[in-house]
Design an enzyme around this catalytic site. Structure first.
Site, PDB file in Angstrom:
ATOM      1  CG  ASN A  17      -1.894   1.071   1.309  1.00 32.69           C
ATOM      2  OD1 ASN A  17      -1.651   2.154   0.794  1.00 32.69           O
ATOM      3  ND2 ASN A  17      -3.010   0.812   1.954  1.00 32.69           N
ATOM      4  CE  LYS A  57      -1.168  -0.442   5.628  1.00 35.71           C
ATOM      5  NZ  LYS A  57      -0.943  -1.864   5.962  1.00 35.71           N
ATOM      6  CG  ASP A  78      -2.358  -6.194   9.932  1.00 35.63           C
ATOM      7  OD1 ASP A  78      -2.624  -6.130   8.714  1.00 35.63           O
ATOM      8  OD2 ASP A  78      -3.092  -6.776  10.743  1.00 35.63           O
ATOM      9  N   GLY A 138      -7.877   4.278   1.454  1.00 37.24           N
ATOM     10  CA  GLY A 138      -8.701   3.329   2.205  1.00 37.24           C
ATOM     11  C   GLY A 138      -9.936   3.981   2.806  1.00 37.24           C
TER      12      GLY A 138
END
Ligand SMILES: O=P(O)(O)OP(=O)(O)OP(=O)(O)OC[C@H]1O[C@@H](n2cnc3c(O)ncnc32)[C@H](O)[C@@H]1O
Length: 217
Positions: A8, A11, A62, A177
């Site tokens: 991603n 991130k 995560d 997201g």
């Protein structure tokens, strides 16, 4: 060189602000996300797998959105739910709830193949409880509950971050997201620039703790 392990790019944009220039590079590696109630075991297992893959120090990230009125769902399943239902559907489901409070949580797992003192207690203290404040960081070593016989005893150091907010109708063009439907302090994360989001976000909090520990090692 530290590898920030994620598929991603959003991130990485946030993480770069916390890590010294040239000290980290992105490793686009899709580690196995085991099924677990909390993020800790997923990050720990992912860090071990990524370390074995990279043969270099790795940091796995995560994260998940935990909606209070849905008992913490989608939580560790946030990625799957974003891909299948999509962010707008999550908002539609939450719009019918009395309790739209939610939290983002992030767990970073660091593994360099070297020994930390392995402690038997995992950091997973119930990520399903979106209202619970993030606890102290922990180390996940032998017997940390993410039972995978192949994983071996490689120690992983875990760092957690948490931010409370609530689910709202989508607003804003930034971030990634679930950012457009997550409001904190009157703004959605998608309405904030990276600096402002980092200052309050789950990832920012976890990265701050990691960066401090990493510099002092
Ligand atoms: O596992 P990697 O490769 O890092 O990438 P991913 O996007 O699948 O990462 P996660 O499993 O950690 O993310 C779970 C879901 O939560 C979302 N998410 C994670 N951090 C977020 C953030 O800061 N803002 C909004 N959504 C976020 C993300 O888009 C996924 O749908």
């Amino acid at each position: 060189m530290l590898r920030y392990v994620t598929t991603n790019p959003g991130k990485v944009r946030e993480a770069e602000r916390y890590l010294p220039d040239g000290s980290v590079e992105r490793l686009d590696f899709d580690y196995t996300e085991i099924q677990a109630d909390g993020l800790g075991p997923i990050a720990a297992q992912g860090a071990r797998e990524a370390y074995r893959h990279a043969d270099a120090p790795v940091l796995v990230d995560d994260a998940g959105l935990f909606v209070e009125g849905l008992d913490g769902f989608p939580g560790p399943y946030s990625s799957y739910v974003e891909e299948t239902l999509g962010v707008e559907r999550v908002h539609e489901i939450a719009a019918d709830l009395d309790d739209r409070r939610a939290a983002f949580r992030c767990t970073l797992g660091y593994c360099d193949g070297d020994g930390f003192a392995a402690t038997p207690d995992p950091v997973d203290r119930g990520d399903r409880d979106a209202a619970a404040a993030a606890g102290p960081d922990g180390e996940a070593g032998c017997g940390d509950g993410d039972a995978d016989a192949d994983a071996g005893p490689l120690p992983v150091k875990l760092f957690e971050g948490y931010v409370p907010g609530r689910i709202v109708a989508p607003r804003g063009d930034g971030g990634f997201g679930y950012d457009p439907i997550f409001e904190h302090d009157g703004e959605t994360f998608a309405e904030m620039d990276t600096e402002r989001k980092n200052a309050v976000s789950h990832r920012g909090r976890a990265l701050e703790k990691f960066a401090e520990w990493f510099a002092d090692r």
